[in-house]
Structure formats: structure tokens, C-alpha cells
Motif scaffolding. Structure first.
Motif, PDB file in Angstrom:
ATOM      1  N   PHE A 467       0.822  -1.207   0.000  1.00 33.48           N
ATOM      2  CA  PHE A 467       0.000   0.000   0.000  1.00 33.48           C
ATOM      3  C   PHE A 467       0.861   1.264   0.000  1.00 33.48           C
ATOM      4  CE2 PHE A 467      -3.194  -3.006   1.231  1.00 33.48           C
ATOM      5  CZ  PHE A 467      -4.362  -2.491   0.719  1.00 33.48           C
ATOM      6  N   LEU A 468       2.109   1.153   0.425  1.00 36.43           N
ATOM      7  CA  LEU A 468       2.995   2.314   0.519  1.00 36.43           C
ATOM      8  C   LEU A 468       4.027   2.366  -0.600  1.00 36.43           C
ATOM      9  CD1 LEU A 468       3.710   2.327   4.359  1.00 36.43           C
ATOM     10  CD2 LEU A 468       1.998   3.642   3.123  1.00 36.43           C
ATOM     11  N   LEU A 469       4.176   1.311  -1.384  1.00 33.04           N
ATOM     12  CA  LEU A 469       5.201   1.268  -2.419  1.00 33.04           C
ATOM     13  C   LEU A 469       4.737   1.967  -3.692  1.00 33.04           C
ATOM     14  CD1 LEU A 469       6.552  -2.383  -2.060  1.00 33.04           C
ATOM     15  CD2 LEU A 469       7.523  -0.279  -1.141  1.00 33.04           C
ATOM     16  N   ARG A 470       5.697   2.564  -4.407  1.00 33.18           N
ATOM     17  CA  ARG A 470       5.446   3.223  -5.688  1.00 33.18           C
ATOM     18  C   ARG A 470       6.578   2.878  -6.644  1.00 33.18           C
ATOM     19  NH1 ARG A 470       1.719   3.672  -3.009  1.00 33.18           N
ATOM     20  NH2 ARG A 470       0.429   5.494  -2.516  1.00 33.18           N
ATOM     21  N   ILE A 471       6.233   2.778  -7.934  1.00 32.57           N
ATOM     22  CA  ILE A 471       7.219   2.534  -8.977  1.00 32.57           C
ATOM     23  C   ILE A 471       7.369   3.826  -9.781  1.00 32.57           C
ATOM     24  CG2 ILE A 471       7.855   1.121 -10.955  1.00 32.57           C
ATOM     25  CD1 ILE A 471       6.140  -1.080  -9.912  1.00 32.57           C
ATOM     26  N   VAL A 472       8.504   4.483  -9.646  1.00 33.78           N
ATOM     27  CA  VAL A 472       8.741   5.772 -10.297  1.00 33.78           C
ATOM     28  C   VAL A 472       9.935   5.644 -11.237  1.00 33.78           C
ATOM     29  CG1 VAL A 472       7.756   7.097  -8.405  1.00 33.78           C
ATOM     30  CG2 VAL A 472      10.182   6.524  -8.366  1.00 33.78           C
ATOM     31  N   ARG A 473      10.179   6.691 -11.988  1.00 34.17           N
ATOM     32  CA  ARG A 473      11.330   6.715 -12.891  1.00 34.17           C
ATOM     33  C   ARG A 473      12.634   6.720 -12.088  1.00 34.17           C
ATOM     34  NH1 ARG A 473      10.030  11.338 -17.455  1.00 34.17           N
ATOM     35  NH2 ARG A 473       8.140  10.423 -18.358  1.00 34.17           N
ATOM     36  N   TYR A 474      13.610   6.012 -12.609  1.00 33.11           N
ATOM     37  CA  TYR A 474      14.940   6.098 -11.999  1.00 33.11           C
ATOM     38  C   TYR A 474      15.649   7.365 -12.483  1.00 33.11           C
ATOM     39  CZ  TYR A 474      19.774   4.988 -10.882  1.00 33.11           C
ATOM     40  OH  TYR A 474      21.061   5.040 -10.400  1.00 33.11           O
ATOM     41  N   ASP A 475      15.726   7.549 -13.775  1.00 32.32           N
ATOM     42  CA  ASP A 475      16.235   8.780 -14.360  1.00 32.32           C
ATOM     43  C   ASP A 475      15.033   9.612 -14.783  1.00 32.32           C
ATOM     44  OD1 ASP A 475      17.601  10.817 -15.531  1.00 32.32           O
ATOM     45  OD2 ASP A 475      18.642   9.602 -17.015  1.00 32.32           O
ATOM     46  N   MET A 476      14.812  10.733 -14.105  1.00 26.64           N
ATOM     47  CA  MET A 476      13.607  11.524 -14.338  1.00 26.64           C
ATOM     48  C   MET A 476      13.591  12.176 -15.720  1.00 26.64           C
ATOM     49  SD  MET A 476      11.996  10.923 -11.627  1.00 26.64           S
ATOM     50  CE  MET A 476      10.602  11.983 -11.955  1.00 26.64           C
ATOM     51  N   LYS A 477      14.736  12.262 -16.369  1.00 24.80           N
ATOM     52  CA  LYS A 477      14.788  12.878 -17.693  1.00 24.80           C
ATOM     53  C   LYS A 477      14.376  11.896 -18.794  1.00 24.80           C
ATOM     54  CE  LYS A 477      18.521  16.011 -16.332  1.00 24.80           C
ATOM     55  NZ  LYS A 477      19.911  16.449 -16.610  1.00 24.80           N
ATOM     56  N   LYS A 478      14.374  10.613 -18.490  1.00 21.13           N
ATOM     57  CA  LYS A 478      14.009   9.604 -19.477  1.00 21.13           C
ATOM     58  C   LYS A 478      12.604   9.084 -19.212  1.00 21.13           C
ATOM     59  CE  LYS A 478      18.788   8.040 -20.116  1.00 21.13           C
ATOM     60  NZ  LYS A 478      19.703   6.874 -20.051  1.00 21.13           N
ATOM     61  N   GLU A 479      12.033   8.411 -20.207  1.00 19.86           N
ATOM     62  CA  GLU A 479      10.665   7.905 -20.090  1.00 19.86           C
ATOM     63  C   GLU A 479      10.624   6.679 -19.188  1.00 19.86           C
ATOM     64  OE1 GLU A 479       9.941   7.074 -24.104  1.00 19.86           O
ATOM     65  OE2 GLU A 479       9.782   9.179 -24.735  1.00 19.86           O
ATOM     66  N   TRP A 480       9.439   6.450 -18.610  1.00 18.87           N
ATOM     67  CA  TRP A 480       9.282   5.300 -17.719  1.00 18.87           C
ATOM     68  C   TRP A 480       9.256   4.016 -18.542  1.00 18.87           C
ATOM     69  CZ3 TRP A 480       6.402   1.025 -16.925  1.00 18.87           C
ATOM     70  CH2 TRP A 480       6.476   0.426 -15.659  1.00 18.87           C
ATOM     71  N   SER A 481       9.902   3.000 -18.018  1.00 15.13           N
ATOM     72  CA  SER A 481       9.933   1.679 -18.631  1.00 15.13           C
ATOM     73  C   SER A 481      10.396   0.684 -17.569  1.00 15.13           C
ATOM     74  CB  SER A 481      10.859   1.664 -19.854  1.00 15.13           C
ATOM     75  OG  SER A 481      12.186   1.989 -19.473  1.00 15.13           O
ATOM     76  N   PRO A 482      10.223  -0.619 -17.781  1.00 15.59           N
ATOM     77  CA  PRO A 482      10.718  -1.594 -16.792  1.00 15.59           C
ATOM     78  C   PRO A 482      12.222  -1.506 -16.562  1.00 15.59           C
ATOM     79  CG  PRO A 482       9.162  -2.640 -18.282  1.00 15.59           C
ATOM     80  CD  PRO A 482       9.423  -1.277 -18.825  1.00 15.59           C
ATOM     81  N   TRP A 483      12.970  -0.980 -17.528  1.00 17.98           N
ATOM     82  CA  TRP A 483      14.414  -0.825 -17.367  1.00 17.98           C
ATOM     83  C   TRP A 483      14.790   0.617 -17.014  1.00 17.98           C
ATOM     84  CZ3 TRP A 483      11.827  -2.866 -21.489  1.00 17.98           C
ATOM     85  CH2 TRP A 483      11.549  -1.992 -22.545  1.00 17.98           C
ATOM     86  N   ASN A 484      13.826   1.428 -16.644  1.00 17.30           N
ATOM     87  CA  ASN A 484      14.098   2.773 -16.121  1.00 17.30           C
ATOM     88  C   ASN A 484      13.099   3.083 -15.012  1.00 17.30           C
ATOM     89  OD1 ASN A 484      15.237   5.358 -15.848  1.00 17.30           O
ATOM     90  ND2 ASN A 484      13.750   6.239 -17.271  1.00 17.30           N
ATOM     91  N   CYS A 485      13.097   2.268 -13.974  1.00 15.61           N
ATOM     92  CA  CYS A 485      12.189   2.471 -12.846  1.00 15.61           C
ATOM     93  C   CYS A 485      12.890   2.013 -11.572  1.00 15.61           C
ATOM     94  CB  CYS A 485      10.872   1.715 -13.043  1.00 15.61           C
ATOM     95  SG  CYS A 485      11.062  -0.087 -13.097  1.00 15.61           S
ATOM     96  N   ILE A 486      12.287   2.372 -10.443  1.00 17.51           N
ATOM     97  CA  ILE A 486      12.820   1.989  -9.141  1.00 17.51           C
ATOM     98  C   ILE A 486      11.651   1.865  -8.174  1.00 17.51           C
ATOM     99  CG2 ILE A 486      13.235   4.400  -8.524  1.00 17.51           C
ATOM    100  CD1 ILE A 486      15.649   3.457  -6.895  1.00 17.51           C
ATOM    101  N   LEU A 487      11.717   0.877  -7.298  1.00 11.63           N
ATOM    102  CA  LEU A 487      10.647   0.595  -6.343  1.00 11.63           C
ATOM    103  C   LEU A 487      11.001   1.251  -5.016  1.00 11.63           C
ATOM    104  CD1 LEU A 487       7.974  -0.916  -5.900  1.00 11.63           C
ATOM    105  CD2 LEU A 487       9.306  -2.865  -5.087  1.00 11.63           C
ATOM    106  N   LEU A 488      10.203   2.259  -4.625  1.00  8.20           N
ATOM    107  CA  LEU A 488      10.417   3.015  -3.391  1.00  8.20           C
ATOM    108  C   LEU A 488       9.084   3.209  -2.697  1.00  8.20           C
ATOM    109  CD1 LEU A 488      12.756   5.804  -4.823  1.00  8.20           C
ATOM    110  CD2 LEU A 488      13.484   3.807  -3.523  1.00  8.20           C
ATOM    111  N   THR A 489       9.159   3.660  -1.446  1.00  5.17           N
ATOM    112  CA  THR A 489       7.939   4.049  -0.740  1.00  5.17           C
ATOM    113  C   THR A 489       7.461   5.405  -1.246  1.00  5.17           C
ATOM    114  OG1 THR A 489       9.187   5.085   1.048  1.00  5.17           O
ATOM    115  CG2 THR A 489       8.637   2.746   1.302  1.00  5.17           C
ATOM    116  N   ASP A 490       6.298   5.828  -0.779  1.00  2.29           N
ATOM    117  CA  ASP A 490       5.719   7.088  -1.250  1.00  2.29           C
ATOM    118  C   ASP A 490       6.604   8.275  -0.873  1.00  2.29           C
ATOM    119  OD1 ASP A 490       4.074   8.913  -2.321  1.00  2.29           O
ATOM    120  OD2 ASP A 490       2.446   8.700  -0.873  1.00  2.29           O
ATOM    121  N   GLU A 491       7.091   8.316   0.362  1.00  3.73           N
ATOM    122  CA  GLU A 491       7.946   9.418   0.793  1.00  3.73           C
ATOM    123  C   GLU A 491       9.295   9.384   0.085  1.00  3.73           C
ATOM    124  OE1 GLU A 491       8.214   9.129   4.977  1.00  3.73           O
ATOM    125  OE2 GLU A 491       6.093   9.624   5.354  1.00  3.73           O
TER     126      GLU A 491
END
Length: 569
Positions: A467-491
Motif C-alpha cells: 500500500f505504501l510502495l510506488r514505482i517511479v522513474r529512476y532517471d527523471m529525464k528519461k521515459e518510464w519503462s521496466p528498465w528505467n524504474c525503481i521501487l520506493l515508498t511514497d515518501e
């Protein structure tokens, strides 16, 4: 100055014009000559006459009254003209340095600068204090909203457990039963020896079977309601008026006779399926329906009239203790059969031309344009009824068969993974990304990405609460993809979005672990479903690029339904 001359004047009996006068310079009062302002004299009846007249000679002359010199001394050469006059006497000589020391401009400037700096400092302090209070209030409000959203999700999950309606709800119940069974088995394994553990396992098995039975009963009830709505779909579709986009994208609707007739038939169906009415109201409804069927002489109408007569007989005799539910279901099915085949038949007037032109008035469901055969249940179903994910090779199994196949293994609740996928899509829409990878991914792909690639926990803190996890971009300048994401909490995700230099914040082992997960995702999400062969997800995304950005948040109006779009039976 007034002069006198001899001149000739025409005899005009008009008002004499202004000839002259005096004006006081200070009071601006005008003094006119009374004699010259009188009206013209009566002249003899002659064309002209000669007489001396007066005229004005303008001059600019200024006069001043003598100034009286008041004196206070006996000497005539010394006097004070007014009280406002000043008497200046000579003073000792003062140098420029002494004058500047006496005036002290530098000291006064230092006082002004010191006070101005204090005022500016207090102004900034008050402004920063106001911003700080607003920031604290916004942080508190944001935290309260997060807590409220978290509670609402839990409350919604509890409500879905109480009253399941979809496959996701039943997956949630099955997953809950499986977790309860595993916890009880682990607890029995820690607490009891082998004989007591066998007895406890038997009790757990009985309880599990009982819970699964209750879930299946609720599922059958939901399926029954779904079948009831599905069998009336051919009427409900025709109840809506025909709509299309007109001039300047304006929504136009046309209510045809078929729509009006479909609404009347839908009203009769609702009254037949309403079993919470009294006996007299039920008999009145059945009698009205029977009278409307007397004009028909087709087989469907005769069967329905026979069923109506039987229920009217049972209701008239007031037979107590007799259940009519099954009999009423037969009436409903007979009524739907009559609507599907004979509600606009030509048996009313036996006109051949009427039978040929009546096809436009029949109530039928629209045909699905794209269908495919399911290799499991051997049914021809539309494409949206098949299971789709990013690593599949071809469409072979429908959603129902996939759900039945997954019942033999441990059930998975995809609800949190769907929430993660919706968060990713919403974020990509806000950032106006032209990529279609986030919209191509499905719930199975997010489940595989979270559990098999990121191992189901945050990379930084190791938190496992979905419920607290989010999948966001790893490199914010590039588009989201399974090879450009990271699993972090909301904060952690909020902080990660503002990081510009990632190596300055993350350690080298962490970055290497993240890049290894990205490489693993590139290898896993390799094949997609496509007619021309198996290709990489990146190649598949290039063909649908910029397509999802064109989708606007407004109503999409379908074209008018034609007779050829209906499934004739």
C-alpha cells in the motif's frame, strides 16, 4: 478714452451691442456706461441719418494705490513694513567643517540606515515565518490526506471483502483464505507435536473448505445477477438514443421509435422481475401483458400466454405454501424469447411487405468487430475478453479460463499491483510522456516486476507494504519503462523526484544493484504478442508512440448503430 466723430449709421432696429465700460482688476467687477447701454433712439423714416455717436478706444492701463509705510521709530529712514518681516543680525563666522559637524548628516544617515535595516530584517522574518507556517500547514495537510487515503483504501478493501462483485474481489478473498491457512499451519507447527498437529491440520482443512464454499456461493450469486443483466442487454442497448458529433463537435441525440419501444419493453421486464409487490398488483401486471399479446398468433406469444394463465390461476386461488419463483423465471425467459423473435413479427396483420420492412425495428445486440477463438473453452469471444500481458506470445486463453486455471494454484490478489500501475500511468500523463510502455503493461507484468525483479520491497528502506510502495522513474529525464524504474515508498519517491545527481546521493553498491535489476528487466520483457513475430517490448512501443497522448479526457461518441451491426438470431 472717448472720442467724438461724425459718421453715418444705418437705420437698424436691433439691440445695441456692448460699447464699453470698466473692470476692476482685483475684484473683477464690471462697470458699464449707462448711457451707452440704452436702447437705440427712434430715427425718422429715412434711409440714413448723420449724428455724432460715441465709441470705445481700448487701452491697457494699470494703476496702483500708494503703499502706506508704517513706522515704529522717529527716524523717517527706518521703518518696519509688516509683522512678517524678519530682522536679521550678523553672527560670528562659521566654517564649513563646523557647520557639517553641527548638522551631523553622517550620524543622521547612520540612524536611518540602522532603522531601515532593522525594518527590512523584521519584514523578512515575518515573511519567512508566514511561509514556514504555510509550509508546516501544507505538510500536515498532506500527511493527513495520505493517512486518510490509506484508511479509505483499507475501508474499501474491507467493503470488497464483505460484498465481492468482480474477479479481483474474489481473488482478494481467496488470497485472504490462503494467508489465513498458511498462518494457522505455521502456528500449529510451532506449538504442537505431530499428533496434535495432525488434528489441527484437519480442523484447518474443514474451516478452509467451509470458507471456500461460502465464497463460491457468493460467486454464483454474482454470476446469476450478471447473467440476468446480460440476457437483457439487447433491450438495454436499444433504450439509449442514437448519438453522434455534429457541427462544432456538438453532441446530437435522436430518439427513434425503436428506442421508445425498447424503453416500454424494458419497463415491462422490470415489473415482471419485481417480486416484492402484492398479489393484486402482480395479477394486474400479468393481465395487462396478456391483453397486449392477444393480437399475436405466433408460437412465442402462445407459450407466454399459457404461462401467464397458469400464474393467474395460482394467484386467483391463493395457494399458500407454494413457491412460484421457478415458475416466474419461466415467464421471464418466455417474455425475453418473445421479444427476441416475435415482438415485431408480421403475424398481426399478415402483410408480406410489412415483414420485409420490419428488420429495422428489431431489437438485437451489436456485433463485436474483432473476435478470436479461445483454445480452452472453444468459444468465439471479442479480443478484450482475453488475458493480455507484456511477456505473452499469442492470444490463446480468455479471462475466464485463465481465472479457472489460476484457482488450482495459490491465488494472487492483483489489486495493489493495479493501483501501482494506475499511479504510473497517471504520473506519465501529468509529465506528458509520449511513451506507450506504461499503457502496454498489465497487472501480471507489474506483479512480475515487483516480486521477481525488485523482490517485493523498497530498494532503500526495504519496506514490504504494497500500500505504501510506488514505482517511479529512476532517471527523471528519461521515459518510464521496466528498465528505467525503481521501487520506493511514497515518501522516498517524493524525495527521489528532486534528486538531480543520483551518484551523489546513492552509494555505488546500490546503483550497481539497481542497474542489474534494469538489465534483468530488459531480458524478461522481451517478447510481445504481435502477428508478424516475437519482438522486444521497445520495438512494440515504437509503433504505438504518441497514440496515448492523443486520447483526451472527454466523452467519445460512437456513430449511429445500423441494422448490419446487429447479431441476427
Amino acid at each position: 478714452m472717448v472720442c467724438c466723430r461724425s459718421s453715418k449709421v444705418e437705420d437698424r432696429k436691433v439691440k445695441k451691442p456692448y460699447l464699453g465700460g470698466w473692470k476692476h482688476k482685483l475684484t473683477r467687477i464690471e462697470y458699464l456706461n449707462a448711457e451707452s447701454q440704452t436702447g437705440p433712439l427712434r430715427m425718422p423714416a429715412k434711409e440714413t441719418c448723420s449724428k455724432k455717436v460715441q465709441y470705445i478706444s481700448w487701452t491697457e492701463v494699470f494703476t496702483q494705490t500708494p503703499c502706506h509705510h508704517p513706522t515704529q521709530m522717529w527716524r523717517p529712514d527706518c521703518f518696519v513694513s509688516s509683522e512678517k518681516d524678519k530682522l536679521i543680525t550678523s553672527q560670528p563666522y562659521e566654517t564649513y567643517e563646523e557647520m557639517m559637524a553641527r548638522l551631523d548628516y553622517d550620524g543622521k544617515a547612520r540612524i536611518i540606515q540602522r532603522n531601515y535595516r532593522i525594518y527590512k530584517l523584521l519584514k523578512h522574518v515575518r515573511e519567512f515565518a508566514r511561509e514556514y507556517r504555510e509550509l508546516v500547514a501544507n505538510c500536515e495537510r498532506q500527511e493527513a490526506e495520505k493517512i486518510l487515503m490509506y484508511r479509505r483504501r483499507h475501508q474499501q478493501e474491507i467493503l470488497r471483502r464483505i460484498d465481492p462483485k468482480t474477479r479481483l474481489d474474489f481473488d482478494l478473498l481467496y488470497d485472504l483464505v490462503e494467508k489465513w491457512r498458511q498462518d494457522r499451519l505455521e502456528c500449529a507447527k510451532r506449538r504442537f507435536f505431530r499428533p496434535a498437529r495432525c488434528a489441527e491440520n484437519y480442523a484447518i482443512l474443514e474451516k478452509t473448505v467451509e470458507m471456500l464454499k461460502m465464497i463460491d456461493e457468493k460467486r454464483q450469486a454474482v454470476q446469476k445477477r450478471h447473467r440476468n443483466r446480460k440476457r437483457v442487454k439487447f433491450i438495454a442497448v436499444n433504450c439509449k438514443p442514437i448519438s453522434w458529433n455534429g457541427y462544432k463537435n456538438m453532441l446530437l441525440e435522436m430518439d427513434t421509435t425503436r428506442n421508445q419501444k425498447a424503453r416500454e419493453l424494458k419497463t415491462i421486464y422490470d415489473s415482471l422481475t419485481n417480486y416484492k409487490i402484492s398479489r393484486g398488483e402482480r395479477m394486474e401486471i400479468l393481465t395487462m401483458l396478456k391483453k397486449s399479446l392477444e393480437a399475436h398468433n405466433c408460437i412465442a406469444a402462445f407459450d407466454l400466454i399459457r404461462l401467464l394463465d397458469q400464474e393467474l390461476t395460482y394467484l386467483a386461488r391463493e395457494m399458500k405454501g407454494m413457491s412460484l419463483d421457478y415458475f416466474r423465471e419461466r415467464i421471464v425467459y418466455g417474455y425475453l424469447n418473445f421479444l427476441r423473435s416475435s415482438h415485431s413479427c408480421c403475424c398481426v396483420n399478415n402483410d408480406v411487405d410489412f415483414c420485409r420492412n420490419v428488420e429495422d425495428e428489431k431489437l438485437r445486440e451489436p456485433i463485436e468487430p474483432a473476435t478470436k477463438m479461445c483454445h480452452s473453452c472453444m468459444k468465439l469471444l471479442p479480443n478484450h475478453r482475453f488475458t493480455i500481458h507484456g511477456r505473452m506470445k499469442r492470444l490463446t486463453t480468455c479471462i475466464g479460463c485463465t481465472w479457472l486455471r489460476e484457482r488450482n494454484i495459490a491465488h494472487v490478489s492483483y489489486d495493489p499491483y493495479i493501483f501501482l500501475l494506475n499511479c504510473v500511468r497517471s504520473e506519465e500523463r501529468k509529465m506528458e510522456s509520449p511513451s506507450a510502455v506504461a499503457f502496454t503493461m498489465q497487472k501480471h507484468d507489474i506483479y512480475h516486476l515487483v516480486n521477481n525483479i525488485w523482490h517485493g520491497h523498497s530498494v532503500v528502506s526495504g519496506n514490504r507494504d504494497l500500500f505504501l510502495l510506488r514505482i517511479v522513474r529512476y532517471d527523471m529525464k528519461k521515459e518510464w519503462s521496466p528498465w528505467n524504474c525503481i521501487l520506493l515508498t511514497d515518501e522516498e519517491a517524493e524525495v527521489h523526484r528532486w534528486i538531480k545527481d543520483l551518484p551523489s546521493v546513492y552509494s555505488e553498491p546500490l546503483i550497481e544493484r539497481i542497474l542489474l535489476s534494469h538489465q534483468l528487466a530488459k531480458n524478461q520483457f522481451k517478447y510481445v504478442d504481435w502477428v508478424r513475430g516475437y519482438r522486444h517490448l521497445r520495438e512494440f512501443e515504437e509503433e504505438f508512440r504518441d497514440e496515448f497522448r492523443k486520447i483526451e479526457d472527454k466523452a467519445v461518441y460512437k456513430p449511429a448503430i445500423k441494422v448490419n451491426d446487429y447479431l441476427f438470431s
